[in-house]
Design an enzyme around this catalytic site. Structure first.
Site, PDB file in Angstrom:
ATOM      1  N   GLU A 181       9.607   1.352  10.659  1.00  0.00           N
ATOM      2  CA  GLU A 181      10.754   2.230  10.343  1.00  0.00           C
ATOM      3  C   GLU A 181      10.179   3.642  10.361  1.00  0.00           C
ATOM      4  O   GLU A 181       9.433   4.016   9.448  1.00  0.00           O
ATOM      5  CB  GLU A 181      11.321   1.907   8.958  1.00  0.00           C
ATOM      6  CG  GLU A 181      11.657   0.446   8.728  1.00  0.00           C
ATOM      7  CD  GLU A 181      12.844  -0.042   9.543  1.00  0.00           C
ATOM      8  OE1 GLU A 181      13.632   0.801   9.999  1.00  0.00           O
ATOM      9  OE2 GLU A 181      12.950  -1.261   9.738  1.00  0.00           O
ATOM     10  N   LYS A 240       0.884  -1.182   0.000  1.00  0.00           N
ATOM     11  CA  LYS A 240       0.000   0.000   0.000  1.00  0.00           C
ATOM     12  C   LYS A 240       0.917   1.226   0.000  1.00  0.00           C
ATOM     13  O   LYS A 240       1.436   1.627   1.035  1.00  0.00           O
ATOM     14  CB  LYS A 240      -0.879  -0.021   1.262  1.00  0.00           C
ATOM     15  CG  LYS A 240      -2.192   0.705   1.149  1.00  0.00           C
ATOM     16  CD  LYS A 240      -2.117   2.189   0.897  1.00  0.00           C
ATOM     17  CE  LYS A 240      -1.776   3.011   2.116  1.00  0.00           C
ATOM     18  NZ  LYS A 240      -1.581   4.451   1.788  1.00  0.00           N
ATOM     19  N   GLU A 243       9.803  16.365  14.198  1.00  0.00           N
ATOM     20  CA  GLU A 243      10.290  16.163  12.834  1.00  0.00           C
ATOM     21  C   GLU A 243       9.548  17.135  11.910  1.00  0.00           C
ATOM     22  O   GLU A 243       8.327  17.074  11.785  1.00  0.00           O
ATOM     23  CB  GLU A 243      10.003  14.724  12.422  1.00  0.00           C
ATOM     24  CG  GLU A 243      10.618  14.357  11.110  1.00  0.00           C
ATOM     25  CD  GLU A 243      10.334  12.920  10.716  1.00  0.00           C
ATOM     26  OE1 GLU A 243       9.205  12.439  10.959  1.00  0.00           O
ATOM     27  OE2 GLU A 243      11.239  12.279  10.161  1.00  0.00           O
ATOM     28  N   CYS A 274      13.907  10.927   6.369  1.00  0.00           N
ATOM     29  CA  CYS A 274      13.773  10.509   7.770  1.00  0.00           C
ATOM     30  C   CYS A 274      15.072  10.745   8.536  1.00  0.00           C
ATOM     31  O   CYS A 274      15.066  11.043   9.713  1.00  0.00           O
ATOM     32  CB  CYS A 274      13.391   9.040   7.840  1.00  0.00           C
ATOM     33  SG  CYS A 274      14.497   7.991   6.889  1.00  0.00           S
TER      34      CYS A 274
HETATM   35  P1  NAD Z   1       2.662   8.592   7.330  1.00  0.00           P
HETATM   36  O1  NAD Z   1       2.896   7.861   8.610  1.00  0.00           O
HETATM   37  O2  NAD Z   1       1.684   9.702   7.329  1.00  0.00           O
HETATM   38  O3  NAD Z   1       2.185   7.586   6.193  1.00  0.00           O
HETATM   39  C1  NAD Z   1       2.936   6.447   5.865  1.00  0.00           C
HETATM   40  C2  NAD Z   1       2.014   5.427   5.228  1.00  0.00           C
HETATM   41  O4  NAD Z   1       1.051   5.020   6.185  1.00  0.00           O
HETATM   42  C3  NAD Z   1       1.239   5.943   4.023  1.00  0.00           C
HETATM   43  O5  NAD Z   1       1.130   4.924   3.061  1.00  0.00           O
HETATM   44  C4  NAD Z   1      -0.119   6.259   4.622  1.00  0.00           C
HETATM   45  O6  NAD Z   1      -1.185   6.200   3.691  1.00  0.00           O
HETATM   46  C5  NAD Z   1      -0.258   5.166   5.648  1.00  0.00           C
HETATM   47  N1  NAD Z   1      -1.184   5.485   6.742  1.00  0.00           N
HETATM   48  C6  NAD Z   1      -1.479   6.708   7.241  1.00  0.00           C
HETATM   49  N2  NAD Z   1      -2.400   6.592   8.210  1.00  0.00           N
HETATM   50  C7  NAD Z   1      -2.688   5.280   8.317  1.00  0.00           C
HETATM   51  C8  NAD Z   1      -3.577   4.542   9.143  1.00  0.00           C
HETATM   52  N3  NAD Z   1      -4.350   5.142  10.051  1.00  0.00           N
HETATM   53  N4  NAD Z   1      -3.602   3.200   9.003  1.00  0.00           N
HETATM   54  C9  NAD Z   1      -2.820   2.587   8.095  1.00  0.00           C
HETATM   55  N5  NAD Z   1      -1.991   3.228   7.266  1.00  0.00           N
HETATM   56  C10 NAD Z   1      -1.911   4.568   7.398  1.00  0.00           C
HETATM   57  O7  NAD Z   1       4.100   9.062   6.839  1.00  0.00           O
HETATM   58  P2  NAD Z   1       4.450   9.906   5.560  1.00  0.00           P
HETATM   59  O8  NAD Z   1       4.043  11.315   5.803  1.00  0.00           O
HETATM   60  O9  NAD Z   1       3.976   9.200   4.356  1.00  0.00           O
HETATM   61  O10 NAD Z   1       6.049   9.784   5.534  1.00  0.00           O
HETATM   62  C11 NAD Z   1       6.873  10.569   6.296  1.00  0.00           C
HETATM   63  C12 NAD Z   1       7.345   9.819   7.524  1.00  0.00           C
HETATM   64  O11 NAD Z   1       8.027   8.621   7.145  1.00  0.00           O
HETATM   65  C13 NAD Z   1       8.358  10.632   8.298  1.00  0.00           C
HETATM   66  O12 NAD Z   1       8.074  10.536   9.664  1.00  0.00           O
HETATM   67  C14 NAD Z   1       9.678   9.933   7.982  1.00  0.00           C
HETATM   68  O13 NAD Z   1      10.670  10.110   8.950  1.00  0.00           O
HETATM   69  C15 NAD Z   1       9.245   8.518   7.872  1.00  0.00           C
HETATM   70  N6  NAD Z   1      10.239   7.720   7.126  1.00  0.00           N
HETATM   71  C16 NAD Z   1      11.011   6.830   7.814  1.00  0.00           C
HETATM   72  C17 NAD Z   1      11.981   6.091   7.149  1.00  0.00           C
HETATM   73  C18 NAD Z   1      12.830   5.077   7.868  1.00  0.00           C
HETATM   74  O14 NAD Z   1      13.410   4.230   7.203  1.00  0.00           O
HETATM   75  N7  NAD Z   1      12.922   5.130   9.196  1.00  0.00           N
HETATM   76  C19 NAD Z   1      12.149   6.259   5.771  1.00  0.00           C
HETATM   77  C20 NAD Z   1      11.349   7.176   5.109  1.00  0.00           C
HETATM   78  C21 NAD Z   1      10.383   7.906   5.795  1.00  0.00           C
END
Ligand code: NAD
Length: 509
Positions: A276, A200, A410, A311
């Site tokens: 992650e 997803k 962040e 991230c």
């Molecule tokens: P997000 O948590 O908003 O969304 C991530 C994913 O989760 C998306 O596909 C989103 O549709 C889904 N999602 C959102 N709400 C959900 C729910 N209630 N139930 C199930 N799925 C849900 O994050 P984002 O804004 O897409 O990405 C940015 C974040 O990702 C930042 O915090 C960044 O640090 C982190 N990130 C971490 C790494 C790592 O390897 N540690 C790498 C890249 C990004």
């Protein structure tokens, strides 16, 4: 039409390709389930627009629980009949290597889709995202026929075989900042181990994942082994995370949503959850640093890369008091080269933020920094207003207190917080004083200090006198609320395999 005019022949080529892609309505946003493109069962869809200029890119399937269920059922059938899981590792390797080759062959198309979808500069989509995704898939394919099981040192009346078995159906939920790379970090190890996957992607960046699924099928991945269900987190994401027939969940995203993943698991089938998550990484510069200039260039380059939407961005610069003015003025002097520009121009180094919500979010943090008394010494405003896209100037805050919002949360934008420290003990205390623990960097000529500080930092990765060294061979992941588990390297196999022990009795031994 876009507000940007191509200023060079190279920019013109990408702009023409982008215009052709949009004009022909060639981007297919339907889901990919059981080896084919399908519309959602309810017919629901959403528009995806480019953050470069706000133009419509594609109509994308808004997958709901019924669509996710169809994808999980396809993945389960594929897993249970062994069409992939029971292929010899050398055969899985062959298919994954072919998949990686196809990614490289389609590099222009994938890079363009990625840039249009998330706003990152085309030179990085092409030079970083595509090759990193291909290398990841290739590396795990290459590795999988070299992974051995164990025979435990038990008493000689029995033999205990310890083997890795695929977990089954893997749900993967990924963010928008590096859509292809994040998908590849899940797909590489999960597929290599013989699992079936339902991915997803973020609703903000669904396009390349859908193309990857087609390329995987073309490479020979059997139907049902890799499915993509685009849609919203609270719909498709939640349905996947709560599904009773998903065995493990690989999640990359925010700490807020990662917390929900654990709740979904406990409310459903206790599926294994590997998170992650976010970061607020510290970059520590001591007064015995070898090159102030290199430190300044490195922090600016790493922080402003990908518009700060990384991230592991070094978003907190901790600098020893005696050096602080010099380091800050060098960074400020570098900001003109990171001014945002047309992401489709191959000379651009800073592109658009992913959408209006992210723009508002980043501007909100800049406002909070000012209100809490930090000193904005560079940038601090929206850029390229009137293009229809979402751009922010490279921004530097000096005189930041580690308790401020811009030091603790962040931001996920091009905003650097500079915090001054007196001595090593204070530097370590400040560096560790956030809920996160993803990455850090120590700058010092003193070898003892570098080792001491690296050991004391609570972070999954610590760099010494550099920041950007990276390779698929090393694990990546966080301490504390930056997550658990590790992507990349052979350690990633732990997330996608169960350890099976088989005891065999040996009579007469
Ligand atoms: P997000 O948590 O908003 O969304 C991530 C994913 O989760 C998306 O596909 C989103 O549709 C889904 N999602 C959102 N709400 C959900 C729910 N209630 N139930 C199930 N799925 C849900 O994050 P984002 O804004 O897409 O990405 C940015 C974040 O990702 C930042 O915090 C960044 O640090 C982190 N990130 C971490 C790494 C790592 O390897 N540690 C790498 C890249 C990004």
């Amino acid at each position: 039409m876009t507000a940007f005019q191509a200023t060079s022949p190279q920019a013109r080529i990408w702009r023409d390709r982008a215009d052709a892609l949009k004009a022909d309505k060639r981007i297919d946003g339907r889901a990919f389930i059981d080896g084919q493109r399908v519309a959602t069962q309810s017919g629901a869809s959403f528009d995806t627009r480019s953050p470069i200029d706000g133009t419509l890119l594609a109509v994308v399937a808004r997958s709901e629980a019924a669509d996710v269920d169809a994808a999980v059922q396809a993945a389960r059938r594929a897993f249970d009949d062994g069409r992939w899981a029971r292929q010899a590792p050398a055969e899985r390797k062959r298919v994954l290597q072919r998949f990686a080759e196809l990614i490289v062959q389609h590099k222009d198309e994938l890079a363009l889709l990625e840039t249009l979808d998330v706003g990152k500069p085309i030179q990085y989509s092409l030079g970083v995202d595509v090759p990193a995704a291909a290398r990841c898939i290739n590396w795990f394919g290459e590795a999988i026929d070299k992974v051995y099981g164990e025979i435990a040192p038990t008493p000689h009346t029995a033999l205990a075989l310890v083997q890795r078995e695929p977990v089954g159906v893997v749900g993967a939920i990924t963010p928008w900042n590096y859509p292809m790379i994040m998908a590849a970090w899940k797909l590489g190890p999960a597929l290599a181990c013989g699992n079936s996957v339902v991915l997803k992607p973020s609703e903000k960046s669904p396009l390349t994942a859908l193309r990857l699924a087609e390329l995987a099928a073309k490479a020979g991945l059997p139907d049902g082994v890799f499915n993509v269900v685009p849609g919203y987190g609270h719909e498709a994401g939640e349905a996947l995370a709560l599904h009773m027939d998903v065995d493990a969940l690989g999640f990359t995203g925010s700490t807020r949503v990662g917390r929900q993943m654990l709740a979904y698991s406990s409310r459903s089938n206790l599926k294994r959850v590997f998170n992650e998550l976010g970061g607020k990484s510290a970059f520590l510069v001591f007064d015995d640093v070898d090159s102030v200039e290199r430190a300044a260039h490195t922090v600016a380059g790493a922080l402003f890369f990908n518009q700060g939407e990384s991230c592991n961005a070094p978003s907190r610069l901790l600098v020893q008091e005696s050096l602080a003015d010099e380091v800050v003025s060098r960074i400020v002097a570098l900001t003109p080269r990171y001014q945002p520009a047309d992401p489709l121009d191959p000379t651009t180094v800073m592109g658009a933020l992913v959408d209006d919500a992210q723009l508002r979010n980043v501007l909100g943090y800049i406002n909070a920094g000012r209100q809490q008394g930090a000193q904005c010494v560079a940038g601090g405003a929206q850029a390229l207003v009137g293009t229809g896209g979402y751009y922010v100037q490279p921004t530097v805050f000096d005189a930041v207190d580690n308790g401020m919002k811009i030091a603790q949360e962040e931001i996920f934008g091009p905003v650097l917080s500079v915090i001054r420290f007196k001595d090593e003990a204070e530097a370590i205390r400040l560096a560790n004083a956030t809920p996160y623990g993803l990455q850090a960097s120590v700058w010092s000529r003193n070898l003892d200090r570098a080792h001491r500080v690296a050991r004391a930092l609570r972070a999954g990765t610590v760099h010494v006198n550099q920041y950007d060294e990276d390779d698929i061979t090393v694990p990546f992941g966080g301490y504390k609320q930056s997550g658990n588990g590790r992507d990349k390297s052979l350690h990633a196999l732990d997330k996608y395999t169960e350890l099976k022990t088989t005891w065999i009795r040996i009579n007469g031994a």
